[in-house]
Design a protein around this motif. Structure first.
Motif, short mmCIF file in Angstrom:
data_model
loop_
_atom_site.label_atom_id
_atom_site.label_comp_id
_atom_site.label_asym_id
_atom_site.label_seq_id
_atom_site.Cartn_x
_atom_site.Cartn_y
_atom_site.Cartn_z
N TYR A 1 -7.71 6.62 3.23
CA TYR A 1 -6.70 6.27 2.24
C TYR A 1 -6.76 7.06 0.93
O TYR A 1 -5.83 6.99 0.14
CB TYR A 1 -6.81 4.77 1.93
N GLN B 1 2.13 -2.13 0.62
CA GLN B 1 2.06 -1.54 -0.72
C GLN B 1 1.79 -0.04 -0.69
O GLN B 1 1.50 0.56 -1.71
CB GLN B 1 0.97 -2.24 -1.55
N ILE C 1 -9.06 0.52 -4.28
CA ILE C 1 -8.88 1.92 -4.64
C ILE C 1 -8.58 1.98 -6.13
O ILE C 1 -7.47 1.67 -6.56
CB ILE C 1 -7.75 2.57 -3.82
N ASN D 1 -0.64 1.47 1.23
CA ASN D 1 -2.09 1.69 1.32
C ASN D 1 -2.73 1.81 -0.07
O ASN D 1 -3.58 2.68 -0.32
CB ASN D 1 -2.42 2.95 2.14
N THR D 2 -2.29 0.93 -0.96
CA THR D 2 -2.84 0.91 -2.32
C THR D 2 -3.24 -0.51 -2.71
O THR D 2 -2.77 -1.49 -2.12
CB THR D 2 -1.82 1.42 -3.36
N THR D 3 -4.12 -0.59 -3.69
CA THR D 3 -4.48 -1.87 -4.30
C THR D 3 -4.25 -1.75 -5.80
O THR D 3 -4.44 -0.68 -6.38
CB THR D 3 -5.96 -2.22 -4.05
N SER D 4 -3.87 -2.84 -6.42
CA SER D 4 -3.62 -2.83 -7.86
C SER D 4 -4.91 -3.14 -8.61
O SER D 4 -5.45 -4.25 -8.48
CB SER D 4 -2.54 -3.86 -8.21
N ARG E 1 -8.86 4.77 -8.03
CA ARG E 1 -8.08 6.00 -8.18
C ARG E 1 -7.94 6.64 -6.80
O ARG E 1 -8.95 6.82 -6.10
CB ARG E 1 -8.77 7.00 -9.12
N GLN E 2 -6.73 7.01 -6.42
CA GLN E 2 -6.53 7.66 -5.13
C GLN E 2 -7.05 9.09 -5.14
O GLN E 2 -7.47 9.61 -4.10
CB GLN E 2 -5.06 7.64 -4.74
#
Length: 231
Positions: A185, A73, A96, A75-78, A98-99
């Protein structure tokens, strides 16, 4: 007077008894208790409530994803699906939220980061420490962070403001290892426009990745943390 002395003696003996029972618990039993507490926390629809009955963090029931899915994805989470990636080597669960603005900390770089956080003791089911309140507004926790070829090291700065809440509560300049996990990340920067926001994460941190008291007494914590580059 005799009744008062008798009551005090009973209280002391009771305290010694419970301390002895706790002392008799093996490390394996403590770790098993921690694992069970984390499993329950992850599967419950959790809301962290403050002292005045206000909801500080709506955690919800976590949707745990694998590292492979996380990497696939980007390196993201929803946050909408309430995804948390479980890092098997550390036992840390991370979302995460907010990145963040800015850029990732590059290898060889050293920066000072302002962190505001809420720390929730999962075993005690209560907020343990936090610095996102007015009292700590002028004394945030400041981390001196260095990236050495992808390995992050950090300590709490006590020179600039005498130290923040983490140092005040635990008397230790060491940053919990779990707090460094997101740095691979997320972006580190400051909000410069109305559309930008600083990085924000939520994590379940086992004792092996936690602050000194959690490590000594074998308990996990949930954190909500923001990371902001210092001017």
């Amino acid at each position: 007077m005799k009744n008062l002395l008798y009551t005090c003696l009973i209280a002391v003996l009771t305290g010694v008894f419970f301390y002895s029972c706790s002392d008799d618990e093996t490390y394996a039993e403590q770790k098993e208790r921690e694992r069970n507490a984390i499993a329950s926390f992850v599967s419950r629809d959790v809301a962290i409530v403050g002292g005045e009955g206000d909801t500080v963090v709506k955690v919800g029931r976590m949707n745990v994803i694998s590292e492979n899915q996380f990497y696939a994805q980007g390196n993201t989470t929803s946050a909408e699906r309430n995804e948390y990636v479980l890092f098997n080597n550390t036992g840390v669960y991370m979302q995460i939220v907010r990145q963040g603005a800015g850029e990732k900390l590059k290898s060889g770089e050293h920066k000072q980061l302002i962190c505001r956080y809420v720390e929730f003791n999962i075993l005690r089911d209560s907020i343990q420490t936090r610095n996102d309140v007015l009292y700590w507004s002028t004394r945030p926790d400041i981390m001196d962070v260095t990236n050495s070829y992808g390995t992050f090291t950090a300590s709490f700065n006590t020179t600039l403001n005498g130290g923040g809440a983490m140092y005040a509560y635990y008397g230790n300049k060491s940053v919990p290892p779990g707090w460094l996990v997101p740095l691979t990340y997320i972006n580190i920067g400051r909000q410069t426009t109305a559309d930008e926001e600083i990085a924000k994460v939520r994590m379940v941190v086992p004792h092996t990745q936690g602050q000194s008291d959690a490590t000594s007494n074998v308990y996990p914590c949930f954190y909500e943390i923001t990371y902001q580059e210092m001017r």
